[in-house]
Design an enzyme around this catalytic site. Structure first.
Site, PDB file in Angstrom:
ATOM      1  CG  HIS A  73      -2.086   0.899   1.086  1.00  0.00           C
ATOM      2  ND1 HIS A  73      -2.033   2.239   1.320  1.00  0.00           N
ATOM      3  CD2 HIS A  73      -3.348   0.625   0.665  1.00  0.00           C
ATOM      4  CE1 HIS A  73      -3.224   2.762   1.066  1.00  0.00           C
ATOM      5  NE2 HIS A  73      -4.029   1.813   0.656  1.00  0.00           N
ATOM      6  CG  ASP A  92      -8.526  -4.563  -2.692  1.00  0.00           C
ATOM      7  OD1 ASP A  92      -9.716  -4.414  -2.410  1.00  0.00           O
ATOM      8  OD2 ASP A  92      -7.833  -3.681  -3.221  1.00  0.00           O
TER       9      ASP A  92
END
Ligand code: ACO
Length: 431
Positions: free
Chosen positions: A308, A365
């Site tokens: 991320h 996710d």
């Protein structure tokens, strides 16, 4: 007194003001730099650029903190619903009972699409990706409302209605795009169902039989919407703000957000994770071969659902969703080999120096796709679910940009690295 930054350039010293946020985040304000020095700042990928100040969402990526309007995501996940959280994001405070009722009633009142819009679904080929249909149809929806097309911030009082209309209709459009892709008849929303129940109804009911709506499925999907509801200046939200800064209407701005979200490095990652897990399963790999490939830059592979731009410790949404995933699979009595592969991959990656050194952890996710698969959402709809969830965050950011009195059109600069003056050569003289 605020601090000043000193910058020495070409033998001269310039001072630049600094800005500090309510959580102590610090920035050097470079908005006057070009006028004073002729220099711009260059920050490919915006990793170090604050594009705005915002009161909507706070993230501390090093500590794994995410808060909507100051409230920790863990508390909202435990105690709130997607609809209540949507109100919080857009209006800045948790609603009173009366405010929540008014907001919910607005969502219900505006859930139907203009009937003529249903014919537009006919024009898409069956194989069209639902994200393509979603972005087109959100934009198309604005054409069916003259008020929205000509609406100007501050001049019309319809924002509450348009915001509710968008949150409600995106769900109807999403379900219709799925029905279209399967060649199934469209199912209209039911007045008696709440937000998430109605989505499941429009997706899975048949004209002759209502879909059985299980509370654990509603809870899991509502949680997925809520966890995706905002995430400060990510790729899609920045896109919405960029488009909104030109004073494009709310629907056009959010349709652009859907396009930005589609890519596999952003919202498209949830679909990519499931496809990766499925591929690993079909190859009979326990995950180790895939991890080796993901570390090899020449393989073209990445461990999808890992890493991320902001979280460098853990993604708090991933922690919540991992637990929800275990709960929903147990309640529905489902055992999924892909979940076992996901757990093995996570365990192996978290011990592997490649991922540890680069601070790559599972993001939201990584597990959301497994829950969605368990509750029967088809894989091509995963990113659409993300878009439904993100809508209140986009709307909150749109509202913020419109309410900012000093708001200017977003217009970054560049450093040109192409050819210098290059005279035109007539066609006959070209070699
Ligand atoms: N698998 C393998 N290596 C990775 C991964 C990954 N998933 N993610 C990053 N890396 C590597 C990079 O190759 C780079 O290595 P290097 O330093 O040797 O060159 C290093 O880790 C740093 O990565 P960056 O690409 O600089 O990270 P960036 O912040 O630009 O990208 C992103 C973040 C896009 C999320 C990236 O980690 C990624 O592609 N992850 C997989 C896709 C994904 O899960 N996206 C969803 C994000 S969450 C969301 O949108 C809801």
């Amino acid at each position: 007194m605020s601090k000043e930054a000193r910058l020495e350039l070409d033998g001269k010293v310039f001072t630049l003001p600094t800005v500090e946020g309510t959580e102590g985040e610090k920035a050097v304000d470079v908005s006057t730099l070009r006028a004073a020095t002729q220099y711009i700042t260059l920050d490919d990928g915006y990793g170090n650029t604050g594009s705005c100040t915002s009161k909507v969402t706070f993230i501390d990526g090093d500590k794994g903190i995410l808060r909507y309007r100051g409230i920790p995501i863990e508390e909202l996940a435990e105690r709130s619903t997607f609809v209540e959280t949507s109100y919080l994001l857009i209006y800045g405070t948790l609603p009173t009972r009366a405010q929540l009722k008014t907001f919910s009633d607005l969502l219900t009142r505006h859930q139907f699409l203009h009937e003529d819009m249903t014919y537009h679904f006919e024009g898409f080929p069956t194989a069209a990706h639902p994200m393509a249909i979603l972005s087109s149809m959100i934009n198309a929806a604005s054409c069916f409302d003259a008020g929205l097309m000509n609406w100007q911030w501050g001049k019309n009082q319809q924002f509450d209605i348009y915001a509710a209309q968008l949150i409600s209709q995106v769900r109807t459009i999403a379900a219709y795009s799925y029905r279209k892709s399967k060649g199934l008849p469209l199912i209209y929303p039911k007045q008696s169902y709440k937000y998430t129940e109605n989505f499941l109804h429009m997706m899975f009911s048949m004209p002759y039989e209502d879909f059985e709506i299980k509370p654990e499925v509603v809870k899991a999907l509502d949680l997925i919407f809520l966890l995706h509801a905002d995430h400060e200046q990510n790729c899609s939200t920045s896109t919405v703000r960029m488009v909104a800064s030109s004073q494009a209407n709310l629907f056009a701005s959010c349709a652009a957000g859907v396009c930005a979200l589609w890519g596999p490095l952003h919202g498209g990652a949830n679909q990519a994770v499931l496809e990766m897990l499925d591929q690993i399963h079909r190859d009979g790999d326990d995950g180790s071969k895939f991890i080796a490939a993901a570390k090899d830059k020449n393989s073209g592979k990445k461990l999808m659902g890992f890493g991320h731009r902001v979280y460098k410790n853990h993604d708090p949404r991933a922690t919540i969703i991992k637990k929800a995933c275990d709960d929903v699979l147990a309640k529905l009595n489902i055992s999924d080999p892909l979940l076992d592969i996901a757990k093995k991959l996570e365990e192996a990656a978290l011990k592997d120096s490649y991922f540890v050194e680069r601070k790559l952890y599972p993001n939201v996710d990584f597990y959301s796709g497994i829950i969605m698969r368990a509750i029967g959402i088809p894989v091509e709809m995963f990113t659409v679910i993300f878009a439904i969830g993100r809508m209140p965050g986009w709307i909150a950011n749109y509202k913020e940009i419109m309410e900012e009195p000093k708001s200017r059109i977003y217009r970054p600069r560049q450093i040109y690295t192409g050819r210098t003056l290059n005279p035109f050569v007539p066609l006959g003289d070209r070699k």
